[in-house]
Enzyme design. Structure first.
Site, PDB file in Angstrom:
ATOM      1  N   ARG A  95      20.799 -21.387  63.989  1.00  0.00           N
ATOM      2  CA  ARG A  95      20.001 -22.105  62.993  1.00  0.00           C
ATOM      3  C   ARG A  95      20.545 -21.889  61.591  1.00  0.00           C
ATOM      4  O   ARG A  95      20.034 -22.468  60.646  1.00  0.00           O
ATOM      5  CB  ARG A  95      18.561 -21.590  63.032  1.00  0.00           C
ATOM      6  CG  ARG A  95      17.566 -22.559  63.645  1.00  0.00           C
ATOM      7  CD  ARG A  95      16.230 -21.855  63.623  1.00  0.00           C
ATOM      8  NE  ARG A  95      15.103 -22.720  63.760  1.00  0.00           N
ATOM      9  CZ  ARG A  95      14.469 -22.954  64.909  1.00  0.00           C
ATOM     10  NH1 ARG A  95      14.927 -22.444  66.020  1.00  0.00           N
ATOM     11  NH2 ARG A  95      13.394 -23.692  64.932  1.00  0.00           N
ATOM     12  N   ARG A 103       2.474 -33.968  70.274  1.00  0.00           N
ATOM     13  CA  ARG A 103       2.709 -32.784  71.118  1.00  0.00           C
ATOM     14  C   ARG A 103       1.471 -31.887  71.140  1.00  0.00           C
ATOM     15  O   ARG A 103       1.039 -31.437  72.192  1.00  0.00           O
ATOM     16  CB  ARG A 103       3.919 -32.017  70.575  1.00  0.00           C
ATOM     17  CG  ARG A 103       4.220 -30.743  71.338  1.00  0.00           C
ATOM     18  CD  ARG A 103       5.607 -30.249  71.058  1.00  0.00           C
ATOM     19  NE  ARG A 103       5.706 -29.469  69.835  1.00  0.00           N
ATOM     20  CZ  ARG A 103       6.853 -29.151  69.239  1.00  0.00           C
ATOM     21  NH1 ARG A 103       7.982 -29.578  69.742  1.00  0.00           N
ATOM     22  NH2 ARG A 103       6.881 -28.428  68.153  1.00  0.00           N
ATOM     23  N   ARG A 143       0.721 -24.054  69.568  1.00  0.00           N
ATOM     24  CA  ARG A 143       1.540 -23.180  68.721  1.00  0.00           C
ATOM     25  C   ARG A 143       0.937 -23.047  67.327  1.00  0.00           C
ATOM     26  O   ARG A 143       0.527 -24.046  66.744  1.00  0.00           O
ATOM     27  CB  ARG A 143       2.957 -23.763  68.616  1.00  0.00           C
ATOM     28  CG  ARG A 143       3.807 -23.516  69.827  1.00  0.00           C
ATOM     29  CD  ARG A 143       5.099 -24.272  69.771  1.00  0.00           C
ATOM     30  NE  ARG A 143       5.871 -24.038  68.549  1.00  0.00           N
ATOM     31  CZ  ARG A 143       7.125 -24.422  68.379  1.00  0.00           C
ATOM     32  NH1 ARG A 143       7.750 -25.062  69.351  1.00  0.00           N
ATOM     33  NH2 ARG A 143       7.759 -24.184  67.266  1.00  0.00           N
ATOM     34  N   ARG A 196       9.011 -25.757  57.991  1.00  0.00           N
ATOM     35  CA  ARG A 196      10.081 -25.668  59.003  1.00  0.00           C
ATOM     36  C   ARG A 196      11.130 -26.736  58.741  1.00  0.00           C
ATOM     37  O   ARG A 196      12.322 -26.522  58.931  1.00  0.00           O
ATOM     38  CB  ARG A 196       9.484 -25.806  60.411  1.00  0.00           C
ATOM     39  CG  ARG A 196       8.701 -24.559  60.825  1.00  0.00           C
ATOM     40  CD  ARG A 196       7.744 -24.835  61.966  1.00  0.00           C
ATOM     41  NE  ARG A 196       8.407 -25.239  63.182  1.00  0.00           N
ATOM     42  CZ  ARG A 196       7.796 -25.909  64.160  1.00  0.00           C
ATOM     43  NH1 ARG A 196       6.534 -26.250  64.063  1.00  0.00           N
ATOM     44  NH2 ARG A 196       8.469 -26.256  65.229  1.00  0.00           N
ATOM     45  N   LYS A 238      14.482 -31.498  71.168  1.00  0.00           N
ATOM     46  CA  LYS A 238      15.470 -30.566  71.744  1.00  0.00           C
ATOM     47  C   LYS A 238      14.937 -29.930  73.027  1.00  0.00           C
ATOM     48  O   LYS A 238      15.626 -29.895  74.033  1.00  0.00           O
ATOM     49  CB  LYS A 238      15.817 -29.445  70.742  1.00  0.00           C
ATOM     50  CG  LYS A 238      16.429 -29.913  69.445  1.00  0.00           C
ATOM     51  CD  LYS A 238      16.896 -28.754  68.604  1.00  0.00           C
ATOM     52  CE  LYS A 238      15.791 -27.815  68.175  1.00  0.00           C
ATOM     53  NZ  LYS A 238      14.804 -28.380  67.223  1.00  0.00           N
TER      54      LYS A 238
HETATM   55  P1  AMP Z   1      11.358 -23.319  67.754  1.00  0.00           P
HETATM   56  O1  AMP Z   1      10.574 -23.123  69.009  1.00  0.00           O
HETATM   57  O2  AMP Z   1      12.811 -23.460  67.999  1.00  0.00           O
HETATM   58  O3  AMP Z   1      10.781 -24.388  66.887  1.00  0.00           O
HETATM   59  O4  AMP Z   1      11.220 -21.947  66.928  1.00  0.00           O
HETATM   60  C1  AMP Z   1       9.954 -21.474  66.509  1.00  0.00           C
HETATM   61  C2  AMP Z   1      10.144 -20.425  65.426  1.00  0.00           C
HETATM   62  O5  AMP Z   1      10.873 -19.316  65.954  1.00  0.00           O
HETATM   63  C3  AMP Z   1      10.943 -20.867  64.235  1.00  0.00           C
HETATM   64  O6  AMP Z   1      10.160 -21.570  63.286  1.00  0.00           O
HETATM   65  C4  AMP Z   1      11.446 -19.555  63.698  1.00  0.00           C
HETATM   66  O7  AMP Z   1      10.433 -18.854  63.012  1.00  0.00           O
HETATM   67  C5  AMP Z   1      11.741 -18.780  64.963  1.00  0.00           C
HETATM   68  N1  AMP Z   1      13.132 -19.007  65.433  1.00  0.00           N
HETATM   69  C6  AMP Z   1      13.532 -19.632  66.556  1.00  0.00           C
HETATM   70  N2  AMP Z   1      14.857 -19.647  66.663  1.00  0.00           N
HETATM   71  C7  AMP Z   1      15.325 -19.019  65.557  1.00  0.00           C
HETATM   72  C8  AMP Z   1      16.625 -18.726  65.074  1.00  0.00           C
HETATM   73  N3  AMP Z   1      17.729 -19.100  65.745  1.00  0.00           N
HETATM   74  N4  AMP Z   1      16.727 -18.071  63.898  1.00  0.00           N
HETATM   75  C9  AMP Z   1      15.647 -17.685  63.206  1.00  0.00           C
HETATM   76  N5  AMP Z   1      14.396 -17.939  63.598  1.00  0.00           N
HETATM   77  C10 AMP Z   1      14.222 -18.598  64.775  1.00  0.00           C
END
Ligand code: AMP
Length: 292
Positions: A88, A127, A139, A150, A13
């Site tokens: 999400r 990554r 990360r 996740r 994404k």
């Molecule tokens: P990502 O970079 O999109 O993989 O997001 C990293 C982390 O941020 C996720 O594992 C969640 O803990 C938090 N996070 C990101 N977007 C959301 C969302 N829309 N709702 C809840 N938690 C989020």
């Protein structure tokens, strides 16, 4: 253009969002990025989110909805945006619907990147290795253990959004297992097909593309297309576009086989049923068919 990118962690994404923002001059809104920035800056939101994120859980809906609501009010939103990692959950999607309505904004499409789950761990490992090689900070949630959490939360909380947007005829599904380049081209092509971007831009990309067909689309069709269709297969580019998509042909064949079989059953296949009743039933079916 206003888009949502949907897909599990490691589906690409972020990578696709980066390419699309350059191609179409729109802004990427990544809640993950925003939350990581908040954690780094130790803001109240960041402090609340830090441990949840590190453990692979989801930050409470009201926090992310608040972040997105504020961000949508910024002037750089006028050309459009790509939401990456938001919504999400179904409540987040409902809240987004309300926000967009209030702000008089219309969502063009939701692009789902469909990937093979077994490839995700490899992708995330790559990554991490690349980030390390570039000397970047890795990360904390990019470990196999947290990734599996996740993924589990994606399956239970985020995957229902596929149905949510499919019902609203916004969903476009792209095979996310293709190369990065192909995925970008396919996204461009299907966005042109639904009229979200100019066809010219997508055609240029198409000429170069020897891409695989798009899996399926349930987005609102372009103005000229029929509005009745709820699921629409976007045909592959080039020569193949003239032929009906394989899946459609197969389905049609299976359907006719199925109805022949069913007809057989109704007329003479059922041993237990008296012939008269079968005959009546057959007549009824013929009548119903004639009516139809
Ligand atoms: P990502 O970079 O999109 O993989 O997001 C990293 C982390 O941020 C996720 O594992 C969640 O803990 C938090 N996070 C990101 N977007 C959301 C969302 N829309 N709702 C809840 N938690 C989020």
């Amino acid at each position: 253009m206003r888009l949502i990118l949907l897909g599990p962690p490691g589906a690409g994404k972020g990578t696709q969002a980066q390419r699309l923002i350059h191609k179409y001059g729109i802004v990427q809104l990544s809640t993950g990025e925003m939350l990581r920035a908040a954690v780094a800056a130790q803001t109240p939101v960041g402090l609340q989110a830090k441990d949840i994120m590190a453990g692979g859980g989801l930050v409470p809906d009201e926090i992310v909805i608040g972040i997105i609501s504020d961000r949508l009010d910024q002037p750089d939103m006028k050309n459009g945006f790509i939401l990456d990692g938001f919504p999400r959950t179904v409540p987040q999607a409902e809240a987004l619907d309300d926000l967009l309505k209030k702000k008089h904004m219309r969502l063009d499409a939701v692009v789902e990147l469909r990937v093979n789950e077994s490839a995700l761990l490899n992708r995330v490992e790559t990554r991490v290795a690349e980030m390390r090689a570039r000397g970047e900070e890795v990360r904390v949630d990019d470990t196999p253990e947290v990734l599996s959490k996740r993924l589990a939360s994606y399956r239970t909380l985020t995957e229902p959004l596929i149905h949510y947007y499919s019902e609203r005829r916004k969903l476009l599904t792209v095979d996310g297992m293709m190369t990065i380049e192909h995925v970008t081209r396919e996204i461009g092509r299907i966005l042109a097909a639904i009229g979200a971007v100019e066809a010219k831009a997508a055609q240029k990309a198409d000429k170069k593309s020897a891409g695989k067909p798009v899996v399926e689309s349930a987005a609102k069709p372009a103005k000229t297309a029929t509005r009745k269709a709820t699921r629409k297969t976007v045909k592959p580019a080039g020569k193949a576009a003239k032929k009906p998509a394989k899946t459609v042909r197969k389905a049609a064949k299976a359907g006719s086989k199925g109805s022949k079989k069913a007809a057989k059953g109704r007329t003479g296949g059922s041993k237990g049923r008296p012939a008269k009743r079968v005959g009546k039933a057959a007549k009824k079916v013929t009548k119903r068919r004639a009516k139809a």
